[in-house]
Design a protein around this motif. Structure first.
Motif, short mmCIF file in Angstrom:
data_model
loop_
_atom_site.label_atom_id
_atom_site.label_comp_id
_atom_site.label_asym_id
_atom_site.label_seq_id
_atom_site.Cartn_x
_atom_site.Cartn_y
_atom_site.Cartn_z
N LEU A 560 0.82 -1.20 0.00
CA LEU A 560 0.00 0.00 0.00
C LEU A 560 0.86 1.26 0.00
N SER A 561 2.01 1.18 0.66
CA SER A 561 2.91 2.33 0.67
C SER A 561 3.37 2.65 -0.75
N TYR A 564 0.24 4.13 -2.69
CA TYR A 564 -0.06 5.51 -2.30
C TYR A 564 1.02 6.47 -2.81
N PHE A 571 -4.95 8.88 -3.79
CA PHE A 571 -5.13 8.23 -2.50
C PHE A 571 -5.00 9.16 -1.31
N ASN A 572 -4.54 10.38 -1.53
CA ASN A 572 -4.53 11.36 -0.43
C ASN A 572 -5.79 12.19 -0.41
N PHE A 576 -11.04 9.35 0.32
CA PHE A 576 -10.46 8.01 0.36
C PHE A 576 -9.91 7.66 1.74
N GLN A 577 -9.84 8.61 2.64
CA GLN A 577 -9.21 8.38 3.94
C GLN A 577 -9.86 7.25 4.75
N TYR A 579 -11.25 4.59 3.65
CA TYR A 579 -10.84 3.32 3.04
C TYR A 579 -9.38 3.00 3.37
N LYS A 580 -8.55 4.03 3.45
CA LYS A 580 -7.15 3.83 3.81
C LYS A 580 -7.04 3.25 5.22
N GLN A 581 -7.92 3.70 6.11
CA GLN A 581 -7.89 3.17 7.48
C GLN A 581 -8.25 1.69 7.50
N LEU A 583 -8.03 -0.53 4.88
CA LEU A 583 -6.97 -1.29 4.22
C LEU A 583 -5.72 -1.37 5.09
N GLY A 584 -5.42 -0.27 5.79
CA GLY A 584 -4.23 -0.24 6.62
C GLY A 584 -4.32 -1.14 7.85
#
Length: 614
Positions: A560-561, A564, A571-572, A576-577, A579-581, A583-584
């Motif tokens: 993911l890094s 992104y 992705f920033n 999308f935030q 979803y990032k949480q 996925l992370g």
């Protein structure tokens, strides 16, 4: 490995006899329903209903986020029931979804087969629930069948298709008779008259040509529900038919509890960490599922166009699967059990160094490893050959490859790949993909072991000659040295900083191939940090079976890094935030297949982040 034909069901069958109060089923040794279901039950799904077991999911951030999100959209009440008060208060520790076996030559359907069976831990709390059902349902019928009370609840029939859609027949607008109307007024009347347009062909097809063409389907069926109580448990179905079949079979002595294959499954399901268990008796499940596929009440086919061929599965007696919690995260396991349980052979299950994994760097994004790629391809090609269309595609591919390169794909490319192999992606600042973008930072590699290095060298030399000839001198095949290691590179214009592909024999039987010289420079003589030594890989694979046929592995953090970093503007984005949480919160995904004399096994493990305290 051949994966089980289904994980599609929460299905099973039931054979019940009224049991006395003194013999209420207990979940401590055998699930209650195993004492009432026949031994040839096609499929059984056991759901753990213990609140404390499901509450353990909250220790992982993924499920805490999911539960919080879902609760914002769920209504405060559903069907006027309070689950904790109306259902959980009397429900036992395991609920079973099941399908009754086919009866003779009759065609099985979902309505005629599906059952839900639940043990009762408090009879006094069940009766108010049943009374509430009677009150809240428009049409309720209470009747007796061989001494058992059955409640049938039906909703009013949904109007047929032609009554719910406007008529699609083309009608001419009614126009009053002409009475010497002035031309100007007549033109005005035409403009105001309703206009008819030709309907799209897809819409015209909705109207049947006659009443007889209306076939029973999900638009004309009545929704129904049936429920019956027995000492110790409650049984429900879409219709009363499977309940009656259950009652009819109540005198049979051959129950699921006496089936050794099911007992083996149940022993593994008893842990509080197991949330869901499924068991399939393939000899009875396949005919059942082939029938259900033909069920006219299904509006959408769910099993594809082809029937499942039982002959192809004769090697296996049953299939079972489990969804369970581990300290690392969530585990899915599927087993294809063989008909005869043989004595276990003495095997060395000691963890051994996976030398092919040592060729991959610690920051590997993803990896897929296995053994004997040549044999696996032969098996796959054999499977393709049984389907005329796939066989035709395969032959066209072989012919195209041969005419383009002068090489035989099966013999020259894969014929020598008879040892361990691994495909992998990894971070690198060099290599082929920097032509796409300077920030792409991706390399793709293949490591292969062989017992026939001479054949491998012959193929690689032929490929070297082909690429130079094909690109008419645009690519020069050069030999470089990296820390004493010989590396062959396809350099554009002879410049190794612009390399298409590179390979190196890292030992006598192992070749590593990557996307360019800059990429392979990170891997030879060996990576700075080896993948098997990293904490993330160990945590993802240590609990999986060993020996096995290789791993599938994704390091979600590093992958993911890279994603992104490659597309920050996407992705920033603030939308999308969330979803990032989510996925992370997944650290890694890993899977493997393994084989013993008793079964073939498939495992997937999600390693999850613990809940974060705000």
């Amino acid at each position: 490995m051949i994966l089980p034909v289904t994980t599609l069901a929460l299905l099973s069958t039931l054979t019940v006899a009224p049991v006395s109060e003194t013999t209420k089923p207990s979940l401590t040794s055998t699930p209650a329903v195993a004492n009432i279901l026949p031994a040839d039950t096609p499929i059984v799904g056991l759901i753990n209903t213990k609140g404390e077991s499901w509450a353990k999911l909250n220790r992982f951030q993924l499920f805490k986020t999911a539960f919080t999100t879902a609760s914002a959209f769920l209504p405060t009440t559903t069907f006027s029931f309070d689950y904790a008060k109306d259902i959980e208060s009397w429900l036992g520790d395991q609920v079973v979804f099941a399908f009754m076996p086919k009866v003779g030559s009759t065609t099985a359907t979902i309505d005629s087969s599906f059952l839900l069976v639940a043990p009762i831990k408090d009879d006094t709390r069940l009766q108010p629930f049943l009374e509430k059902l009677k009150t809240d349902t428009p049409q309720v019928t209470v009747r007796q069948y061989k001494g058992i009370t059955i409640l049938e609840m039906k909703e009013p029939e949904v109007p047929p298709l032609q009554n719910t859609l406007p008529s699609l027949e083309m009608k001419k607008p009614e126009v009053a008779p002409r009475r010497n109307t002035p031309p100007s007024l007549e033109l005005r009347n035409r403009e105001l008259a309703p206009r008819t347009k030709a309907l799209p062909s897809a819409v015209r097809k909705l109207k049947p040509s006659s009443e007889a063409e209306l076939k029973p389907n999900s638009l004309t069926r009545k929704r129904s529900f049936a429920i019956a109580t027995f000492p110790g448990y409650v049984v429900a179905g879409i219709t009363a038919q499977p309940i009656e079949q259950l009652i009819d079979a109540s005198q049979a002595n051959n129950t699921l509890a006496q089936n050794p294959q099911f007992q083996q499954t149940f022993q593994q399901s008893k842990s509080d960490n197991v949330l869901f268990t499924i068991y399939e008796n393939l000899a009875n499940f396949v005919p059942l599922i082939n029938d259900i596929y033909k069920d006219p009440s299904l509006s959408i086919p769910i099993f594809g166009d082809n029937k499942i061929d039982l002959e192809e599965l004769k090697e296996y007696a049953s299939v079972d699967g489990f969804v369970s919690l581990q300290p690392e995260g969530l585990r899915l396991q599927i087993n294809a059990q063989r008909p005869v349980i043989k004595s276990k052979q003495n095997k060395d299950n000691t963890k051994k160094a996976e030398t092919i994994l040592d060729r991959m760097p610690g920051a590997t994004y993803s990896a897929f490893t296995g053994r004997n790629l040549n044999l696996q391809w032969q098996q796959l090609a054999k499977g393709f050959s049984s389907e005329p269309q796939l066989k035709d595609y395969l032959e066209k591919f072989r012919d195209f490859f041969r005419s383009s390169t002068g090489l035989d794909f099966d013999k020259d490319i894969l014929g020598w790949m008879d040892g361990d192999y691994g495909f992998f992606s990894f971070p690198t600042k060099g290599g082929l993909f920097k032509f796409v973008s300077p920030d792409f930072n991706l390399g793709i590699g293949l490591a292969v072991q062989t017992t026939n290095r001479a054949a491998a060298d012959t193929t690689l030399n032929k490929l070297n000659e082909f690429i130079q000839s094909f690109l008419a001198g645009g690519v020069v095949v050069n030999t470089h040295d990296i820390k004493g290691q010989s590396v062959t590179s396809w350099d554009i214009g002879g410049d190794s900083s612009q390399s298409l592909l590179a390979y190196s024999w890292v030992n006598d039987n192992t070749v590593v191939v990557t996307t360019g010289f800059g990429a392979i420079a990170d891997l030879v003589p060996q990576p700075y940090i080896l993948l098997p030594t990293t904490y993330n890989f160990k945590n993802a694979t240590n609990s999986l079976p060993y020996p096995n046929h290789g791993y599938f592995y994704v390091n979600m953090g590093s992958f993911l890094s890279w994603v992104y970093g490659f597309m920050p503007s996407v992705f920033n984005n603030e939308y999308f935030q969330p979803y990032k949480q989510v996925l992370g919160s997944v650290y890694s995904i890993s899977a493997t297949t393994s084989t013993t004399t008793e079964r073939e096994q498939f495992d997937i493990l999600l390693v999850l982040a613990p809940t974060r305290n705000k």
